[in-house]
Design a protein around this motif. Structure first.
Motif, short mmCIF file in Angstrom:
data_model
loop_
_atom_site.label_atom_id
_atom_site.label_comp_id
_atom_site.label_asym_id
_atom_site.label_seq_id
_atom_site.Cartn_x
_atom_site.Cartn_y
_atom_site.Cartn_z
N GLN A 118 5.82 33.23 28.50
CA GLN A 118 5.66 33.65 27.12
C GLN A 118 4.93 35.07 26.90
N GLU A 119 5.32 35.69 26.04
CA GLU A 119 4.62 37.13 25.75
C GLU A 119 3.41 36.80 25.23
N ALA A 120 2.37 37.82 26.12
CA ALA A 120 0.98 37.78 25.70
C ALA A 120 0.87 37.81 24.33
N PRO A 121 -0.41 37.26 23.72
CA PRO A 121 -0.68 37.68 22.33
C PRO A 121 -1.26 39.18 22.21
N LEU A 122 -1.40 39.88 21.25
CA LEU A 122 -1.62 40.88 21.07
C LEU A 122 -3.13 41.08 21.21
N VAL A 123 -3.61 42.12 21.95
CA VAL A 123 -5.00 42.39 22.21
C VAL A 123 -5.68 43.06 20.95
N ASP A 136 -3.23 47.51 26.68
CA ASP A 136 -4.68 47.35 26.16
C ASP A 136 -5.57 48.68 26.38
N SER A 137 -6.75 48.57 26.19
CA SER A 137 -7.50 49.47 26.33
C SER A 137 -7.77 50.32 27.63
N ARG A 156 -8.21 36.17 19.67
CA ARG A 156 -7.46 37.40 20.14
C ARG A 156 -7.69 37.71 21.71
N PRO A 157 -6.98 37.92 22.59
CA PRO A 157 -7.46 38.43 23.84
C PRO A 157 -8.02 39.83 23.88
N ARG A 158 -9.07 40.16 24.85
CA ARG A 158 -9.60 41.48 24.99
C ARG A 158 -8.74 42.43 25.73
N ILE A 159 -8.35 41.95 26.62
CA ILE A 159 -7.44 42.84 27.75
C ILE A 159 -6.32 41.85 28.29
N TYR A 160 -5.40 42.64 29.17
CA TYR A 160 -4.40 42.06 29.86
C TYR A 160 -4.67 41.97 31.02
N GLY A 161 -4.15 40.96 31.75
CA GLY A 161 -4.14 40.83 33.39
C GLY A 161 -2.97 40.71 33.98
#
Length: 344
Positions: A118-123, A136-137, A156-161
């Protein structure tokens, strides 16, 4: 009454004898006592040394090649300059590998190849990069990544892994979310369970592939003992180039070998037409593989080497090798049991 007094006196005598025994030296032989004290001091020093984090200076790195074709020296000429294997930096990374494995842990790998989970939620903070994709930042793309939520936050997430990165499983917080501590990335985070692959607490990362995007070379090492590693191969490689919208640099970081393909077929840019294949491909992140020389014919024979290996970045994200070296890595680096560390 006399019996009572006698009991008191007897108790005091016994207590005194006990106290006297406790005050006696461990050994009546001074030389033997010095030996015991010395052994105790050594034991404490060894315990403290075991607790102390390893550094690059602790790493012993010896050459014991298991693959000896197309081998490069530690430093070698390239055009009007000199290229090297960055052994000091490699030792720093190996010290890190030693340190994170010293305490027992249950490991997980973040996975989201082609957004299959699934596409990750927007940070919370994002921008669009040169490939028109959301990042992400820190510059990590949303595509093919897992969302990392700050502890206590689920909106909402802060960053992506990035796909293929390694973490330690800390706890299952809810039915859908787990807490992890990053190995390939920093900090403690919450991640939806669908994005993690649990690989357990019995895995040991004793095989590491180092890819140098600056010097365009590849080196493999195998652990032989505490802080002891053996170099198994030293070869030229070609990494990913920055050429939007199709070709991307090979990302730096620590990744886990996740998948293998004897033939990794690829499309012609901008189409779904198969242009050719790359032999002995070991995938470590997103669509990035360590593989042999590409064959621009789906039915063509394997090509052993290419003049372009070890020159300049020119792949789409992958790491090109001589095909026999790619096969060595393919056979040697087991899935979910080996690391690919990309340095610059």
């Amino acid at each position: 009454m006399k019996l009572y007094v006698k009991l008191i006196l007897l108790t005091c005598c016994l207590a005194g004898a006990s106290c006297n025994r406790q005050k006696e030296p461990k050994s009546s032989d001074p030389a033997e006592q010095r030996r015991l004290d010395s052994l105790e001091t050594i034991k404490k020093a060894e315990e403290e040394a075991r607790k102390k984090p390893r550094t690059a200076d602790d790493i012993e790195l010896d050459k014991d090649l298991a693959y000896d074709k197309h081998t490069l020296a530690e430093s070698y000429p390239y055009k009007d300059t000199t290229r090297i294997f960055q052994l000091d930096k490699i030792k720093e990374k190996l010290a890190f590998v030693e340190n994170f494995q010293r305490a027992p842990a249950s490991y997980v790998v973040l996975q989201n190849r082609k957004n299959q989970n699934q596409e990750a939620p927007l940070v919370k903070s994002f921008h669009r990069n040169e490939y028109t994709r959301i990042s992400d930042s820190l510059g990590t793309e949303r595509y093919q990544s897992a969302p990392l939520f700050a502890l206590g936050e689920t909106d909402r997430p802060r960053i992506y892994g990035r796909d293929g990165t390694l973490a330690k499983l800390k706890s299952s917080d809810t039915l859908d979310m787990v807490q992890v501590e990053g190995v390939s990335f920093e900090g403690a985070w919450q991640v939806p369970k669908r994005y993690i692959k649990t690989i357990g607490d019995s895995v040991a990362f004793h095989h590491v592939v180092f890819v140098d995007v600056t010097n365009q070379n590849i080196l493999t090492v195998e652990r032989t003992g505490d802080c002891k590693w053996a170099i198994k191969s030293m070869n030229p490689a070609t990494t990913g180039q920055h050429k939007p919208p199709y070709a991307q640099e090979t990302p730096t970081g620590i990744f886990v070998v996740q998948e293998k393909k004897t033939k990794m077929y690829y499309y012609k840019d901008g189409s779904t037409s198969i242009e050719g294949y790359a032999p002995y491909a070991s995938r470590f992140t997103n669509g990035a593989y360590v593989h042999g020389v590409p064959v621009n014919n789906p039915k063509g024979a394997i090509i052993e080497s290419s003049w372009s290996l070890g020159t300049t970045p020119r792949s789409h994200m992958c790491v090109r090798n001589a095909s026999s070296h790619a096969k060595f890595v393919f056979d040697w680096a087991k899935v979910f049991n080996a690391l690919v560390i990309v340095i610059e």
